[in-house]
Design an enzyme around this catalytic site. Structure first.
Site, short mmCIF file in Angstrom:
data_model
loop_
_atom_site.label_atom_id
_atom_site.label_comp_id
_atom_site.label_asym_id
_atom_site.label_seq_id
_atom_site.Cartn_x
_atom_site.Cartn_y
_atom_site.Cartn_z
N SER A 129 0.93 -1.36 0.01
CA SER A 129 0.09 0.18 0.12
C SER A 129 0.82 1.35 0.11
O SER A 129 1.99 1.30 0.50
CB SER A 129 -0.81 -0.11 1.21
OG SER A 129 -1.65 1.06 1.25
N LYS A 185 -4.79 -6.40 3.73
CA LYS A 185 -4.77 -5.44 2.69
C LYS A 185 -6.01 -5.07 2.21
O LYS A 185 -6.25 -3.82 2.03
CB LYS A 185 -3.63 -5.68 1.79
CG LYS A 185 -3.61 -4.73 0.45
CD LYS A 185 -3.22 -3.41 0.68
CE LYS A 185 -2.87 -2.46 -0.44
NZ LYS A 185 -3.82 -2.35 -1.48
N HIS A 188 -7.57 -2.97 4.83
CA HIS A 188 -7.20 -1.62 4.83
C HIS A 188 -7.64 -0.83 3.95
O HIS A 188 -8.08 0.28 3.98
CB HIS A 188 -5.57 -1.76 4.28
CG HIS A 188 -4.70 -0.73 3.89
ND1 HIS A 188 -5.11 -0.07 2.67
CD2 HIS A 188 -4.01 0.18 4.49
CE1 HIS A 188 -4.42 0.81 2.39
NE2 HIS A 188 -3.59 1.36 3.55
N ASN A 189 -7.96 -1.40 2.56
CA ASN A 189 -8.64 -0.85 1.15
C ASN A 189 -10.25 -0.29 1.82
O ASN A 189 -10.62 0.69 1.41
CB ASN A 189 -8.66 -1.60 0.22
CG ASN A 189 -7.19 -1.20 -0.50
OD1 ASN A 189 -6.21 -1.30 0.40
ND2 ASN A 189 -7.08 -1.79 -1.73
N GLU A 192 -9.95 2.43 3.90
CA GLU A 192 -9.75 3.63 3.06
C GLU A 192 -11.01 4.28 2.16
O GLU A 192 -11.06 5.55 2.33
CB GLU A 192 -8.66 3.25 2.08
CG GLU A 192 -8.40 4.20 0.78
CD GLU A 192 -7.32 3.51 0.01
OE1 GLU A 192 -7.77 3.43 -1.60
OE2 GLU A 192 -6.57 2.62 0.09
#
Length: 484
Positions: A129, A185, A188-189, A192
């Site tokens: 990232s 991940k 995480h996105n 986001e």
């Protein structure tokens, strides 16, 4: 010719920048791309004079690597990853390592890890990232897969990752087996997506309710970025709001209001549905992007029905103070939901996730890096079995002190006919989570009425189910009890 420490397949922007990053840290890197012209252009251009070896076919590429071979794939997620793996396997030997550094869906990574390991090889699926800047200067890296591979890549990954904190520790730790890295991940996105939508709703309140100019909004985000909202996304929003083109026009005003998405937010929401986790804010952020895509319908609809606003007295400075609180409280919920999803999925897939360590990875290099990640780390250090991030003393205090301002902003948005769906969803989640008795008792009665789905009773042990013949005609037979 000396052999390369690591190889990389896929010379798009992220791939090129990772290669340059690795080389700058003292590693010799071999590169290959399906379109060989890209290899030639890269080696003779940007990589000229550096310890970068170009290969025009897979065999030469593999032979240029030290053993055990470490090969990172940076190609489009999906079938291209599988095709590249199948291209590489015939040329590899036992113990060689294949690394997928793209945004692959974690079930694919689980499948690929099993497949590659069955060939006597090792596999890593790693989240990377930070975008192209992070890839070049230091991303956050989230590797998972074959644990035996970690000692062979740790030196490279920690060297090229972002560094954060007083001790400048690497933003990279081993996440867990098979698809754990890509799952983290993905979450995480998802966070986001939530953060970006919250900031956009904040912008809408400033612009459409308070009537602030772009310069005023720019100055407000500048001030906020110096406090507890300090984060990469607030920082770039500050820059965007102040950016003008050569004619002196604000670029943000010229951008069509339709948001794109590549799928990781959708995957996060789908995973939450599979796991039965209330990922309401992040899912609302995904749906907001879907609604934004209906540009033509929205323009036509706006001409057909006038939204009715309620008269509200506005004190700009008071609203801005409330808005800062509402944004921060909503942001806490975004992370709380993401962490709840990771905890539940860890049980499902047998992963042991270091929740505090994950917060440390996200402190630097990545898109959701922010100052309050240190508080998340402290919260999980104090209680590794924390049921929900909102229950940690620091965050509980934040929510307690900020909830009145949060409610005022939601009320203001509704009264002013300005949609704040993610903030509203975050508040609804907060209200639901901190409620000891929800109206789900009525819902369960409805289910039992029409489908004999049974219910549990207050004062009885959990797992003991009852059925009522509500109409006098249904009999005593009930449906089997199960839950998705």
């Amino acid at each position: 010719m000396s052999k390369a420490d690591i190889g990389l397949v896929g010379l798009a922007v992220m791939g090129e920048n990772l290669v340059m990053n690795m080389e700058s840290k003292g590693f010799t890197v071999a590169v290959y791309n399906r379109t060989t012209e890209k290899v030639t252009n890269f080696v003779e251009g940007r990589a000229k004079g550096k310890n970068i070896i170009g290969a025009l076919n897979v065999k030469d590429f593999v032979n240029s690597l030290k053993k055990p071979r470490r090969i990172m794939i940076m190609v489009k997620a999906g079938k291209p990853v599988d095709a590249t793996i199948d291209q590489l396997i015939p040329h590899l030997e036992e113990g060689d390592i294949i690394i997928d550094g793209g945004n692959s869906h974690f079930p694919d990574t689980i499948r690929r890890a099993q497949y590659v390991e069955s060939k006597g090889l090792l596999y890593i699926g790693t989240g990377v990232s930070g975008g192209e800047e992070g890839a070049l200067n230091g991303p956050a890296i989230m590797p998972g897969g074959s644990e035996a591979a970690w000692p062979h890549v740790k030196d490279i990954f920690t060297a090229i990752s972002a560094k954060a904190g007083e001790d400048q520790s690497p933003c990279c730790i081993w996440i867990g087996k098979d698809g754990a890295g890509h799952f983290v991940k993905m979450v995480h996105n998802g966070i986001e997506y939530g953060d970006m939508q919250l900031i956009c709703e904040t912008y809408a309140v400033m612009k459409d309710i308070l009537g602030m100019t772009n310069d005023e909004i720019h100055k407000t985000f500048t001030r906020w970025n110096e406090g507890r909202l300090d984060s990469y996304l607030i920082e770039i929003t500050r820059d965007i709001m102040g950016y003008k083109d050569e004619d002196g026009n604000y670029v943000v005003d010229e951008i069509l209001d339709t948001a794109g998405q590549k799928g990781t937010g959708k995957w996060t929401s789908q995973s939450a549905l599979d796991e039965g986790v209330a990922l309401t804010l992040i899912s609302e952020a995904v749906f907001s992007r879907c609604l934004s895509a209906l540009k033509e319908q929205r323009v036509a609809a706006a001409q057909q029905l006038q939204k009715k606003k309620l008269d509200v007295k506005i004190d700009r400075e008071a609203v801005l103070k409330d808005l800062e609180e509402a944004l921060f409280c909503s942001k806490v919920v975004s992370y709380a939901q993401g962490y709840s999803l990771m905890a539940t999925a860890a049980e499902t897939f047998g992963w042991t996730l270091d929740m505090g360590g994950i917060a440390m990875i996200w402190r630097g290099g990545c898109i959701i890096r922010s100052a309050f990640l240190n508080e998340i780390k402290k919260s999980f250090e104090a209680d590794p079995n924390l049921a929900n991030l909102m229950l940690a003393p620091y965050f509980k205090d934040v929510l307690d002190k900020g909830q009145e301002a949060w409610r005022r902003i939601i009320t203001l948005g509704i009264s002013s006919a300005v949609a704040v769906p993610a903030m509203s969803s975050a508040l609804a989640y907060f209200d639901g989570y901190f409620t000891d008795r929800l109206p789900a008792n009525l819902l369960q009665a409805q289910r039992d009425y029409f489908g004999a789905h049974t219910f549990e009773k207050l004062g009885h042990p959990r797992g003991e189910f009852f059925h009522v013949n509500w109409t006098g005609k249904g009999g005593t037979t009930s449906a089997s009890t199960y839950s998705i």
